[in-house]
Design a protein around this motif. Structure first.
Motif, mmCIF file in Angstrom:
data_model
loop_
_atom_site.group_PDB
_atom_site.id
_atom_site.type_symbol
_atom_site.label_atom_id
_atom_site.label_comp_id
_atom_site.label_asym_id
_atom_site.label_seq_id
_atom_site.Cartn_x
_atom_site.Cartn_y
_atom_site.Cartn_z
ATOM 1 N N MET B 121 31.485 38.746 44.805
ATOM 2 C CA MET B 121 32.264 38.865 43.621
ATOM 3 C C MET B 121 32.132 38.664 42.190
ATOM 4 N N ILE B 122 31.806 38.358 41.914
ATOM 5 C CA ILE B 122 31.023 37.717 41.017
ATOM 6 C C ILE B 122 30.267 38.931 39.443
ATOM 7 N N SER B 124 30.859 42.073 40.457
ATOM 8 C CA SER B 124 31.683 42.623 40.583
ATOM 9 C C SER B 124 32.608 42.428 39.396
ATOM 10 N N TYR B 125 33.404 41.452 39.589
ATOM 11 C CA TYR B 125 34.196 41.118 38.241
ATOM 12 C C TYR B 125 33.384 41.223 36.369
ATOM 13 N N LEU B 126 32.176 40.491 36.374
ATOM 14 C CA LEU B 126 32.004 40.747 35.344
ATOM 15 C C LEU B 126 31.681 42.372 35.006
ATOM 16 N N ILE B 128 34.091 44.960 35.466
ATOM 17 C CA ILE B 128 35.211 45.343 35.200
ATOM 18 C C ILE B 128 35.276 44.451 34.335
ATOM 19 N N PHE B 207 46.383 41.465 47.602
ATOM 20 C CA PHE B 207 46.043 40.075 46.718
ATOM 21 C C PHE B 207 44.773 40.194 46.401
ATOM 22 N N ILE B 211 44.228 38.897 42.495
ATOM 23 C CA ILE B 211 44.383 37.848 41.695
ATOM 24 C C ILE B 211 42.884 37.229 41.132
ATOM 25 N N ILE B 212 41.632 38.150 40.885
ATOM 26 C CA ILE B 212 39.988 38.253 40.677
ATOM 27 C C ILE B 212 41.021 38.670 38.975
#
Lengths: 319, 295
Positions: B121-122, B124-126, B128, B207, B211-212
């Motif tokens: 998750m993290i 991937s978030y960074l 993006i 979802f 949400i992320i």
């Protein structure tokens, strides 16, 4: 000409032909490479770049310094996680949700498939199948919305019924004791019908002669179901069971996140939701990544073993 | 042949009727409450049909700008996302289905590895965030656009198309790209339809990514709007004890008004799938079979 020279020429030529075949292969597949390019770029950016980002779990990630310039801290965040009081709780919650999902959720579609298989009226059978697949297509947000509404202590359907029976309303959603039951039973409601598809497909290949033999031996329908139908899908059951074990620690973030709240963290908080709160809510990117990597390795190991077993089993069963 | 109805058939049929009731009643109940007037809902009298028929709750729902915007956003994400997914997946799958594709085996292994392991998750978030996609429509449409399972299903399908069909095109001087678009794609409608449907449903229900990756309310899809309205609201009221307070003050008046409204919102969000599902069901089942054949 010396032998050494000859050898050198041969080596030169073999390098040249190798280079030529490589160049020819590239030339031959240049249009295919172009076709693959967008998907390849996708995998690089959205799959492999995040894997490279795992580096920050070994660093003191700072937003200003970026991934490269942040200072190394070694395994600090991993040991921090293993020593934190949350570690065992998270591991237990993640494991138990996955474990109970398999214990209750895995046999359910098998039983349903056996019973659907016994329906003689094909129109009725089709209707049952269509209706039972439906919840699979309803999103987690809607499922959890329904759960929250139905379990509401003041006006939820379930509590209305409980009150009609003369009991006090139950605060289901804020009591950690109920979380797993709610999560798993609603999961069965969502998945039981859809899960039958693969078994029903396997059941169509059962040799009718087996039933005839059983009939001659005077077997009842119940007996035929247990001794003829069920054994014929055992290989499919074993393969699916192994694959299910592979995702034991991979309970998805979405439904837990939607259904839990601080009052039920005790049983509801899993690794994925803890990673979300640690990383995205509190901003501890390095710590959260380390926890995520731990879960990822766990999943990888289980999936790998499961895949290995499934392959092995398939080979054995073929002979 | 004589037809005899035995105990087994009766018990089994009753079981199936019970099962169908459990599957359908939650939806029926929600529709009933959402079409009933407040008095009867308050008295807990609505079970099997609407009482005091009213459409006022739907008028509220339809006049709610955030729900409508959510609907529009979800529609856009699902449509655009499905197109992007089908284009990327099919082109990649075709390239990997051809024996003369360079590094074919290595690329396949690289793709399959992503099924077993991911950055999480993290990271991937960074990524993006670094790409500047955070809080844009692309954060919903691009991540997850290529699903390795779907790609493998498509590849298997393309491999099943006889070489001779392509040879005719090759003699006419078509290159691989032209072959793909003029010959393969028209022949592959079933696989495009099946995978397109699954991708579309996945995006419609998504979802996780919103949400992320999304922060602006104007970009929220239906799932996030509904969650804020129904789930977050309820838990909040539990926290502040307003449910209890309302109950204490006699019958929970204010809350129940909201209940009907919430049910209307849920039904409103579920409607497309409830209406389209009976027609699409057989394609979904076909799609599953398409995927499991290769095993």
């Amino acid at each position: 000409m010396t032998t050494a020279n000859i050898e050198r020429i041969q080596v030169d030529q073999s390098i040249k032909t190798r280079r030529n075949t490589f160049a020819r292969k590239v030339r031959n597949s240049k249009y295919l490479i172009l076709l693959f390019l967008p998907a390849g770029l996708y995998y690089l950016l959205f799959e492999y770049l995040p894997m490279f980002g795992i580096l920050i779990s070994f660093k003191q990630y700072s937003v200003f310094k970026g991934v490269w310039a942040s200072d190394w801290v070694g395994l600090k965040y991993y040991t921090m996680f293993f020593q934190s009081p949350d570690f065992l709780k998270l591991l237990r919650n993640t494991f138990l949700l996955g474990f109970y999902s398999i214990v209750w959720g895995f046999p359910a579609p098998i039983i349903l498939a056996l019973l659907i298989n016994e329906i003689r009226n094909s129109a009725f059978k089709r209707i049952v199948q269509t209706v039972s697949y439906l919840p699979h297509f309803v999103s987690n947000v809607i499922i959890v919305s329904m759960i929250v509404m139905f379990l509401s202590p003041s006006a939820g359907l379930i509590n209305i019924l409980i009150q009609k029976l003369g009991f006090e309303p139950i605060y289901f959603l804020i009591n950690p004791d109920y979380f797993r039951t709610i999560f798993i039973s609603s999961g069965i409601w969502q998945g039981i019908g859809w899960g039958t598809i693969i078994y029903l497909a396997a059941l169509t290949t059962v040799d009718p002669a087996l039933y005839e033999t059983a009939e001659i031996d005077g077997a009842s329908r119940w007996k035929k179901m247990i001794y003829v139908t069920l054994p014929s899908i055992v290989p499919v059951i074993i393969i699916l069971f192994i694959l299910n074990i592979g995702s034991l620690f991979a309970t998805s973030f979405e439904k837990v996140f939607l259904l839990y709240n601080p009052l039920t963290y005790e049983t509801a908080d899993i690794i994925a939701t803890f990673v979300y709160r640690t990383g995205l809510t509190k901003g501890n990117f390095s710590f959260a990544t380390a926890i995520g990597v731990f879960n990822g390795i766990l999943n990888f190991a289980l999936l790998y073993i499961a895949n290995f077993l499934a392959r092995k089993f398939k080979e054995v069963s073929l002979w | 042949m004589k037809k005899k109805i035995d105990v087994f058939t009766i018990v089994n049929s009753l079981f199936m009727l019970g099962l169908m009731f459990i599957m359908l009643y939650p939806f029926i109940y929600m529709i009933n409450v959402s079409l009933s007037s407040q008095v009867y809902v308050l008295k807990n009298e609505v079970f099997f049909w609407p009482k005091g028929f009213t459409t006022q709750w739907y008028k509220f729902v339809l006049s709610d700008p955030s729900l409508l915007r959510g609907y529009r956003n979800t529609f856009i994400y699902a449509t655009l996302g499905t197109v992007v997914a089908l284009v990327l997946t099919s082109m990649g799958a075709y390239a990997l289905s051809k024996k003369h594709m360079i590094f074919r085996r290595q690329l396949m292994l690289a793709l399959i590895f992503t099924v077993l392991f991911s950055g999480g998750m993290i990271p991937s978030y960074l990524v993006i965030k670094q790409l500047g996609l955070l809080d844009t429509i692309w954060a919903i449409v691009l991540p997850g656009a290529v699903n390795t399972f779907n790609l493998l299903v498509m590849r298997t399908f393309f491999e099943g198309i006889p070489e001779e069909i392509e040879d005719a095109g090759r003699i006419d001087g078509l290159n691989d790209i032209q072959l793909f678009f003029r010959i393969i794609v028209p022949l592959s409608k079933p696989v495009f339809a099946a995978i397109g449907l699954f991708v579309a449903v996945g995006l419609w229900n998504d979802f996780y990514k919103p949400i992320i990756y999304l922060k602006s309310q104007e970009l929220f899809p239906l799932s996030v709007v509904l969650r804020d309205l129904v789930i977050a609201g309820s838990v909040q009221s539990v926290h502040t004890g307003s449910n209890l307070a309302a109950k204490a003050s006699g019958g929970g008046g204010g809350d129940v008004v909201l209940e009907s409204l919430k049910y209307a919102a849920i039904v409103f969000a579920t409607l497309p799938i409830l209406m389209l599902y009976p027609f699409l069901q057989k394609y979904f089942v076909k799609g599953v079979m398409l995927g499991s054949v290769k095993g």
